[in-house]
Design an enzyme around this catalytic site. Structure first.
Site, short mmCIF file in Angstrom:
data_model
loop_
_atom_site.label_atom_id
_atom_site.label_comp_id
_atom_site.label_asym_id
_atom_site.label_seq_id
_atom_site.Cartn_x
_atom_site.Cartn_y
_atom_site.Cartn_z
N ASP A 105 0.83 -1.21 0.00
CA ASP A 105 0.00 0.00 0.00
C ASP A 105 0.87 1.26 0.00
O ASP A 105 2.04 1.22 0.39
CB ASP A 105 -0.88 0.03 1.25
CG ASP A 105 -1.91 -1.09 1.25
OD1 ASP A 105 -2.19 -1.64 0.17
OD2 ASP A 105 -2.42 -1.40 2.34
N1 URA Z 1 -1.58 -5.93 3.85
C1 URA Z 1 -2.01 -4.65 3.84
O1 URA Z 1 -3.04 -4.32 4.41
N2 URA Z 1 -1.27 -3.74 3.19
C2 URA Z 1 -0.11 -4.03 2.57
O2 URA Z 1 0.54 -3.15 1.99
C3 URA Z 1 0.33 -5.37 2.59
C4 URA Z 1 -0.42 -6.30 3.24
#
Ligand code: URA
Length: 239
Positions: A105
């Site tokens: 993310d």
């Molecule tokens: N899970 C999440 O919520 N975000 C990420 O970036 C990776 C795994």
């Protein structure tokens, strides 16, 4: 043996755009195997034949592999209209066709592999391979043994099936808890949704490993380095 056109090769190696490298070739500045070559369409095997531009040899890499310690605020994509991409951090590379293996993310940090090896990426991301991915996280709330059990059993995050068993380790249980969590799948926002399901928002998230590949602790956020042959081997074994 795989043959490549001279102008494509030079453009791939970032000597210039296709039209710029064609000019260099026409101007007799490019040597192929020690001889000037003025034919941009000439096909050759870059593993066998040395290429020089203005008497400087051009390195060839069929595949490149990097480990980036992704900082917050950049997107795991090759281009984006609003944010810098993870590729903007890979300042020295030969290939133009690099891409990130999977996504973290915008606000997640940590281990991200960047390569142009599509087959390896496909293997690593294949849901059937269940490659374990480990993250460290700061959680808003007191994480309990009940959460550990629920994560081990699988959690309803609004998908058709509950999540696969996840290994949750409590490093510190407090108003803000520290945890380590390993998941073997990669659903959108998976870890945030798992903690949301137990009413405890994720404040910070950092990936520290993917299969046997560990984030190099010597890399500050935003720094990268090529993977070693051994590390590439770890990824291949899992594929
Ligand atoms: N899970 C999440 O919520 N975000 C990420 O970036 C990776 C795994």
């Amino acid at each position: 043996m795989s043959l490549i056109r001279l102008d494509k090769y030079l453009a791939d190696m970032q000597v210039g755009t296709r039209s710029e490298v064609k000019k260099l070739i026409r101007a007799g500045k490019v040597q192929l195997g020690g001889h000037i070559c003025k034919n941009a369409d000439e096909k050759f095997d870059p593993e066998q034949v040395a290429v020089m531009v203005d008497h400087v040899s051009v390195g060839y890499a069929a595949y490149e592999y990097f480990m980036l310690n992704k900082p917050k605020g950049c997107v795991s994509a090759t281009e984006d209209p609003r944010y810098p991409t993870v590729l903007d951090y890979i300042t020295e590379h030969k290939r133009k066709d690099l891409f990130p293996v999977g996504r973290l993310d915008l606000d997640t940090e940590g281990l991200l592999v960047i390569t142009n090896d599509g087959a390896l990426a496909h293997e690593l991301l294949s849901p059937s391979k269940h490659i374990p991915k480990t993250y460290e996280a700061k959680i808003d709330g007191i994480v309990t043994e009940t959460d550990v059990e629920r994560f081990a059993q699988g959690i309803d995050i609004g998908e058709k099936k509950p999540t696969r068993p996840a290994d949750l380790v409590i490093l510190k249980a407090n108003v803000i808890s520290h945890v380590r969590i390993t998941i073997c799948e990669g659903k959108f926002h998976q870890i945030k949704r798992m903690f949301a399901a137990v009413g405890k928002p994720v404040l910070e998230l950092k990936r520290i490993s993917m299969g046997a590949l560990q984030l190099d602790e010597g890399l500050a956020t935003g720094e990268y380095r090529p993977l070693t042959e051994e590390e590439i081997g770890y990824l291949r074994q899992r594929g």
